[in-house]
Design a protein around this motif. Structure first.
Motif, mmCIF file in Angstrom:
data_model
loop_
_atom_site.group_PDB
_atom_site.id
_atom_site.type_symbol
_atom_site.label_atom_id
_atom_site.label_comp_id
_atom_site.label_asym_id
_atom_site.label_seq_id
_atom_site.Cartn_x
_atom_site.Cartn_y
_atom_site.Cartn_z
ATOM 1 N N GLU A 30 47.225 58.296 37.751
ATOM 2 C CA GLU A 30 47.243 56.952 38.324
ATOM 3 C C GLU A 30 46.259 56.856 39.487
ATOM 4 O O GLU A 30 45.579 55.840 39.666
ATOM 5 N N LEU A 31 46.156 57.910 40.275
ATOM 6 C CA LEU A 31 45.163 57.942 41.356
ATOM 7 C C LEU A 31 43.762 57.866 40.775
ATOM 8 O O LEU A 31 42.885 57.179 41.310
ATOM 9 N N ARG A 32 43.525 58.572 39.678
ATOM 10 C CA ARG A 32 42.193 58.589 39.058
ATOM 11 C C ARG A 32 41.841 57.219 38.480
ATOM 12 O O ARG A 32 40.689 56.785 38.547
ATOM 13 N N ARG A 33 42.818 56.548 37.903
ATOM 14 C CA ARG A 33 42.535 55.218 37.357
ATOM 15 C C ARG A 33 42.160 54.238 38.457
ATOM 16 O O ARG A 33 41.341 53.343 38.255
ATOM 17 N N ARG A 92 27.050 39.268 51.838
ATOM 18 C CA ARG A 92 26.768 40.083 50.652
ATOM 19 C C ARG A 92 27.520 41.428 50.708
ATOM 20 O O ARG A 92 28.125 41.850 49.717
ATOM 21 N N SER A 93 27.443 42.129 51.857
ATOM 22 C CA SER A 93 28.079 43.449 51.956
ATOM 23 C C SER A 93 29.585 43.349 51.752
ATOM 24 O O SER A 93 30.201 44.210 51.105
ATOM 25 N N THR A 94 30.219 42.299 52.298
ATOM 26 C CA THR A 94 31.663 42.117 52.127
ATOM 27 C C THR A 94 32.010 41.860 50.670
ATOM 28 O O THR A 94 32.995 42.397 50.143
ATOM 29 N N PHE A 95 31.196 41.056 49.990
ATOM 30 C CA PHE A 95 31.438 40.779 48.570
ATOM 31 C C PHE A 95 31.342 42.064 47.747
ATOM 32 O O PHE A 95 32.182 42.332 46.881
ATOM 33 N N TYR A 96 30.328 42.880 48.027
ATOM 34 C CA TYR A 96 30.174 44.157 47.314
ATOM 35 C C TYR A 96 31.358 45.088 47.595
ATOM 36 O O TYR A 96 31.836 45.802 46.693
ATOM 37 N N ASN A 97 31.823 45.096 48.830
ATOM 38 C CA ASN A 97 32.965 45.951 49.179
ATOM 39 C C ASN A 97 34.220 45.521 48.442
ATOM 40 O O ASN A 97 35.033 46.365 48.033
ATOM 41 N N ARG A 98 34.390 44.206 48.254
ATOM 42 C CA ARG A 98 35.581 43.735 47.552
ATOM 43 C C ARG A 98 35.529 44.102 46.073
ATOM 44 O O ARG A 98 36.564 44.385 45.464
ATOM 45 N N ILE A 99 34.326 44.098 45.519
ATOM 46 C CA ILE A 99 34.192 44.565 44.136
ATOM 47 C C ILE A 99 34.498 46.059 44.057
ATOM 48 O O ILE A 99 35.194 46.529 43.147
ATOM 49 N N GLU A 100 34.015 46.821 45.040
ATOM 50 C CA GLU A 100 34.250 48.269 45.063
ATOM 51 C C GLU A 100 35.729 48.579 45.200
ATOM 52 O O GLU A 100 36.225 49.567 44.643
ATOM 53 N N ASP A 101 36.476 47.735 45.910
ATOM 54 C CA ASP A 101 37.895 47.978 46.142
ATOM 55 C C ASP A 101 38.762 47.690 44.921
ATOM 56 O O ASP A 101 39.937 48.090 44.894
ATOM 57 N N LEU A 102 38.234 46.990 43.935
ATOM 58 C CA LEU A 102 39.002 46.750 42.711
ATOM 59 C C LEU A 102 39.289 48.078 42.026
ATOM 60 O O LEU A 102 38.449 48.976 42.016
ATOM 61 N N PRO A 103 40.488 48.271 41.451
ATOM 62 C CA PRO A 103 40.793 49.536 40.765
ATOM 63 C C PRO A 103 39.764 49.846 39.674
ATOM 64 O O PRO A 103 39.354 48.957 38.914
ATOM 65 N N ASP A 104 39.353 51.090 39.590
ATOM 66 C CA ASP A 104 38.327 51.490 38.631
ATOM 67 C C ASP A 104 38.740 51.217 37.196
ATOM 68 O O ASP A 104 37.921 50.818 36.360
ATOM 69 N N ASP A 105 40.034 51.472 36.883
ATOM 70 C CA ASP A 105 40.439 51.264 35.495
ATOM 71 C C ASP A 105 40.410 49.780 35.126
ATOM 72 O O ASP A 105 40.071 49.411 33.998
ATOM 73 N N MET A 106 40.746 48.901 36.092
ATOM 74 C CA MET A 106 40.679 47.465 35.836
ATOM 75 C C MET A 106 39.246 47.038 35.525
ATOM 76 O O MET A 106 38.990 46.281 34.571
ATOM 77 N N LYS A 107 38.291 47.515 36.315
ATOM 78 C CA LYS A 107 36.888 47.164 36.088
ATOM 79 C C LYS A 107 36.393 47.714 34.752
ATOM 80 O O LYS A 107 35.671 47.034 34.009
ATOM 81 N N PHE A 108 36.768 48.955 34.435
ATOM 82 C CA PHE A 108 36.272 49.580 33.208
ATOM 83 C C PHE A 108 36.839 48.884 31.970
ATOM 84 O O PHE A 108 36.118 48.631 30.989
ATOM 85 N N ILE A 109 38.136 48.565 31.991
ATOM 86 C CA ILE A 109 38.752 47.892 30.839
ATOM 87 C C ILE A 109 38.110 46.523 30.627
ATOM 88 O O ILE A 109 37.790 46.129 29.496
ATOM 89 N N ALA A 110 37.919 45.751 31.709
ATOM 90 C CA ALA A 110 37.378 44.395 31.596
ATOM 91 C C ALA A 110 35.932 44.399 31.131
ATOM 92 O O ALA A 110 35.522 43.538 30.335
ATOM 93 N N ARG A 111 35.137 45.351 31.578
ATOM 94 C CA ARG A 111 33.694 45.332 31.304
ATOM 95 C C ARG A 111 33.305 46.172 30.088
ATOM 96 O O ARG A 111 32.301 45.885 29.437
ATOM 97 N N GLU A 112 34.093 47.212 29.779
ATOM 98 C CA GLU A 112 33.718 48.109 28.684
ATOM 99 C C GLU A 112 34.643 48.011 27.479
ATOM 100 O O GLU A 112 34.298 48.486 26.401
ATOM 101 N N GLY A 113 35.837 47.436 27.665
ATOM 102 C CA GLY A 113 36.749 47.291 26.543
ATOM 103 C C GLY A 113 37.849 48.342 26.550
ATOM 104 O O GLY A 113 37.727 49.424 27.138
#
Length: 746
Positions: free
Chosen positions: A549-552, A247-268
Motif C-alpha cells: 500500500e505504501l508502494r502504491r 506553476r510550482s504549486t500545481f506541479y506539487n499537487r500533481i506529484e502528491d497524487l497517489p502513484d497508483d491512482m495516476k498510473f491506473i488513470a493514465r496507463e489503464g
C-alpha cells in the motif's frame, strides 16, 4: 537447578502470545493465567519457565501501558519517540530536563508558590550549567567537539509554561507524548477561494485521463481560463476576481497524487495490475530499578600487571598487548542493585551510538548462549525491562539516537556529572574488579593464547585476538564476578545470589522487550526501496500488504528498514510515525541470526549469481553444514565480533543481487549442488573481519581528524581497487536483470 524468576506485567499492558492478544487474569508467584481478549478459548496457565521461553523466542510481546486511559490517544498519534524528527526529539528532551529538575526541586523544598518561581527557574539553570561543566571537565573520554562553559546555559522559559508542561506530563502518567508540540498540526485555511480550488481540481481531474495530457499544457489552460473569467467580471464591473495557484504549486499537487491512482488513470488497469501485483509467498534498590552504562578504553598492560600475569608473557606478547591497548574498548551495562552485568562488549572501534545500542540490547536478552560459547559453567540469565538508565556525558550517550531508543524502551535516562562516586561508583568499581581480583584466577598461559603470531616474522606480526580476549572477559564476568561474595552493599551475598533473592522474594523483574518491540527499539537502521516483490535484504524477501500500500502511494518510496541482527525472521519498516512488521517470505527464518544466514548464503553460492533457485533440501543441508563448521555460531555468540552496520549490510546486498527461491529439484539445482563454493572472502567482508580498526579520534585535535579521514578514504579506495581487479569477470557473466525490470518500463 536453574531458577525462573517471575516477570511483572504492569496494568494496562498489551500482551500478545503467538499472535493472539491476551488478558492477564491471574498473577502468581509460579506463573500467570492468560485469557484471549476475544474469549475464543479457555484461560491458559503459563509457568515462569514458559513465559521466559516465549519471551526468549520472540513469541510473546508486552507493550507496557498501551491501554492506559491517560495515554490511549497519545500512543496512537506518536508510537515511538525515536521515529519523530530529530528536532522534535531535542524539543522533548529539553522539556523533560526542565520537568525532572523542577520535580526534584519540589521533592526537596516542598510546594513552590508563584512568588518563588523566577528564583527557582534561575537556580535550575545554574545547577544545569554547573553539572554539565563538571561532567565535561571530569569525563574520562573527551568529545572531539569543543564546548565552552557558556554553551551549557539551559534556555530560559516562562513560569506558566513550565507549570503547564509539568501538569500535562503528570496527568498523562509521566508520558513523554504529552510534551509533543501540536502547533502546526491542524489544517491550515487555504488562501485560495472555493472557485479557484474548484478550477484547479478540474485540471487535476483532467490529468488523470487515459489521453495522458501534459502537466504544462494543463497549467496553461488553467491560466487562460482564469484570465477569461476575470476579463468577463471586469467588463461587468465586478471585483471578485479569482487567483489560481502558481506553476510550482500545481506541479506539487500533481506529484502528491497517489502513484497508483495516476498510473491506473493514465496507463489503464491492465498495466496497473502488472505493475502493482503483489508477489505472494510464504536503598540499593531492586533488580533493574537502575542500570548504569559506561564505555572505557581498556589499558590491557595495567590490567595484566594488576592480575600479576604480565611477567609471565614474553617480549613479543607484551608488545602485542601494548599495541592493542591503543584501540580496545569495553562497553558494559550493570544492575546497580545487584552488581550483575546485564550487558558486555569488547570492540576495536571508537564508541558510537551503534556500539552503545549493541550493548543495551543485551539488557533485554538471556545471554546464556554467550556464556556457553565462552566455556562458562553458570548461566547468564540476568535480563529484563529497563526503568532508569544512568550514563555519563560522553558524546555517544548524549546523541538523540541513543536517548530516543532508551525512552522507547520505557526507561528514563539521566546524565549525572562524571567522576562522582555516589553516582558512578558501581560502574567504576566494576572495571577495577575486572582488572585486578578476577583476572588473578586466569594464568599467563591463558593470555599467551590470545596473541596471534604471523608465519613470516612473528615479532612484527604478533597481535591480540580480540575474539579470544572477549571470551576471557565473559568467563570472568559470569563464572567469577557473579559468584564472588561482596562485603559491601550486597552484605556478603554474591551478585548471582542477590539477583535470585531479590527477583524472587522482593519484587518481580520488569518484563523485557521481545519480538518486534526489541527490533524496533534497538535494531540497526538500513535504507531500502519497496519493490513489487517486497523488500529484498541479504537475499531474503520480506513482503506484506501494508508495504505494498505504501508502494502504491509512492512507487519509488525509500523507507527505513530496522533489523535485529539476532533474528532475521521479520523486519520493521518505518514510514513517518508508523512502524510495520514485515515477515520474511522464506520459511524457517525466525530466530536465524545475521552471521548464520550470511554463512548459509555463502554455502549456497548465492553471491554474484543471476539464478538463486535452490531446493529445500539444499537449504537444510547448508544450515547443517554451517552449524557443523561453527564459524557463524562463534561469530554470533562472541561479544568481541564486529557489530554489523549499514556498511556491512550494503556489502551483502552488493554481492547477493537475487533473492533465494525454493523450488523443486531441477537440472540447475543439481549443477549448483556440485559446485565448489570456496572462492572468495565474502564472509570476512560482510562480517567486518577484514576491516581495519577505526581511528579513535576522541582525543585528537580537530585539525588532525580531517587528515586522518582522508588517509583512511585513500586506503579504502586502494583496497577496493585491489579486490575489483582480483575478481574481474567476463562481461557476459556480469549481465542480467532483476525481476522488476520488465514491469519498471511501464
Amino acid at each position: 537447578m536453574m531458577d525462573f524468576p517471575p516477570f511483572s506485567i504492569p496494568p494496562y499492558s498489551r500482551i500478545v502470545i503467538d499472535g493472539v492478544e491476551m488478558n492477564l487474569i491471574e498473577d502468581g508467584a509460579n506463573g500467570k493465567v492468560f485469557e484471549p481478549v476475544d474469549k475464543s478459548r479457555l484461560p491458559e496457565f503459563l509457568s515462569n519457565k514458559d513465559i521466559i521461553a516465549l519471551l526468549h523466542h520472540g513469541s510473546m510481546e508486552i507493550v507496557k501501558g498501551r491501554y492506559d486511559p491517560r495515554k490511549l490517544e497519545l500512543a496512537d498519534r506518536f508510537p515511538y519517540l525515536r521515529d519523530l524528527p530529530e528536532k522534535k526529539q531535542k524539543q522533548i528532551h529539553f522539556r523533560l530536563e526542565w520537568i525532572m529538575r523542577f520535580r526534584g526541586k519540589g521533592a526537596r523544598e516542598g510546594n513552590i508558590d508563584d512568588n518563588r518561581m523566577q528564583q527557582i527557574l534561575t537556580e535550575i539553570r545554574s545547577e544545569y550549567a554547573r553539572d554539565m561543566v563538571l561532567a565535561r571537565k571530569n569525563s574520562h573520554a573527551k568529545s572531539k567537539y569543543s564546548y565552552e562553559d557558556g554553551e551549557f546555559n539551559l534556555r530560559l522559559i516562562g513560569a506558566s509554561t513550565l507549570r503547564r508542561w509539568y501538569r500535562d506530563y503528570s496527568l498523562s502518567g509521566d508520558d513523554w507524548r504529552s510534551l509533543v508540540d501540536g502547533r502546526g498540526s491542524g489544517e491550515k485555511k487555504s488562501k485560495f477561494t472555493d472557485e479557484s480550488r474548484e478550477l484547479e481540481g478540474r485540471m487535476l481531474k483532467r490529468y488523470l485521463s487515459s489521453t495522458r495530457p501534459n502537466a504544462a499544457y494543463l497549467f496553461r489552460v488553467m491560466k487562460a481560463m482564469e484570465r477569461r473569467i476575470n476579463r468577463n467580471r471586469r467588463a461587468k464591473g465586478l471585483t471578485n476576481f479569482i487567483k489560481v495557484c502558481e506553476r510550482s504549486t500545481f506541479y506539487n499537487r500533481i506529484e502528491d497524487l497517489p502513484d497508483d491512482m495516476k498510473f491506473i488513470a493514465r496507463e489503464g488497469e491492465k498495466l496497473a495490475r502488472m505493475r502493482y501485483l503483489i508477489v505472494a509467498g510464504r536503598e540499593r534498590g531492586l533488580p533493574l530499578d537502575l542500570v548504569e552504562g559506561d564505555e572505557w578504553k581498556v589499558d590491557l598492560v595495567v590490567l595484566l600487571n594488576k592480575a600479576k600475569v604480565w611477567d609471565c608473557l614474553d617480549k613479543v606478547e607484551q608488545a602485542a598487548f601494548r599495541k592493542a591497548s591503543k584501540r580496545v574498548w569495553i562497553s558494559v551495562a550493570i544492575d546497580y542493585a545487584t552488581n550483575c552485568f546485564l550487558a558486555f562488549r569488547l570492540h576495536e572501534r571508537a564508541p558510537s551510538v551503534e556500539t552503545a545500542l549493541a550493548t543495551f540490547i543485551q539488557t533485554n536478552m538471556d545471554k546464556t548462549r554467550f556464556a556457553k560459547a565462552a566455556g562458562c559453567k553458570t548461566p547468564w540469565n540476568m535480563y529484563g525491562g529497563l526503568k532508569d538508565v544512568r550514563v555519563d556525558s560522553a558524546a555517544w550517550y548524549e546523541a538523540e539516537g541513543f536517548a530516543a531508543s532508551i525512552t522507547d524502551a520505557g526507561a528514563r535516562i539521566a546524565y549525572p556529572p562524571a567522576a562522582l562516586p555516589p553516582l558512578r561508583g558501581t560502574v567504576e568499581r566494576m572495571f577495577g574488579i575486572l582488572g585486578s581480583l578476577a583476572l588473578q584466577n586466569l594464568s599467563g598461559r591463558t593470555f599467551s593464547n590470545v596473541v596471534k603470531r604471523g608465519d613470516r616474522d612473528p615479532r612484527k606480526e604478533a597481535s591480540v585476538d580480540i575474539d579470544a580476549l572477549s571470551q576471557i572477559f565473559v568467563r570472568v564476568i559470569v563464572d567469577i564476578h557473579h559468584n564472588t561474595r561482596s562485603t559491601g552493599k550486597l552484605g556478603g551475598l554474591t551478585p548471582r545470589e542477590a539477583w535470585n533473592q531479590l527477583s524472587h522474594h522482593k519484587q518481580k523483574i520488569p518484563a523485557p522487550l521481545s519480538g518486534s518491540l526489541i527490533r524496533h527499539v534497538f535494531g540497526v537502521n538500513y535504507t531500502r526501496i519497496i519493490q513489487r516483490a517486497g523488500i529484498k535484504l541479504f537475499g531474503i524477501r520480506y513482503q506484506s500488504l501494508q508495504i505494498q500500500e505504501l508502494r502504491r502511494d509512492d512507487t519509488d518510496r525509500e523507507v527505513v528498514v530496522r533489523v535485529n541482527i539476532y533474528d532475521l525472521g521479520a523486519i520493521t519498516v518505518i514510514c513517518g510515525a508508523y512502524a510495520y512488521t514485515v515477515p520474511a517470505v522464506l520459511e524457517g527464518m525466525k530466530g536465524r541470526d545475521y552471521w548464520t544466514w550470511t554463512a548459509v548464503a555463502r554455502e549456497l553460492d548465492l553471491e554474484d549469481t543471476q539464478n538463486a533457485e535452490r531446493t529445500q533440501e539444499q537449504l537444510d543441508d547448508a544450515f547443517l553444514a554451517v552449524d557443523a563448521a561453527g564459524d557463524a555460531a562463534r561469530a554470533a555468540t562472541n561479544l568481541g565480533s564486529p557489530i554489523p552496520t549499514a556498511k556491512q549490510f550494503a556489502a551483502v546486498d552488493r554481492r547477493i543481487t537475487q533473492t533465494l527461491q525454493i523450488v523443486a529439484e531441477s537440472k540447475y539445482t543439481q549443477e549448483a549442488r556440485e559446485q565448489d563454493f570456496n572462492r572468495s572472502s565474502f564472509l570476512s567482508e560482510v562480517w567486518g573481519l577484514d576491516d581495519e580498526p577505526e581511528p579513535d579520534d576522541l582525543d585528537v585535535p580537530a585539525g588532525d581528524i580531517v587528515k586522518a579521514e582522508a588517509e583512511e578514504a585513500a586506503r579504502a579506495a586502494r583496497r577496493r581497487s585491489s579486490r575489483n581487479s582480483a575478481k574481474a569477470t567476463p562481461e557476459s557473466e556480469q549481465g542480467g536483470s532483476t525481476d522488476d525490470d520488465f514491469y519498471n518500463q511501464f
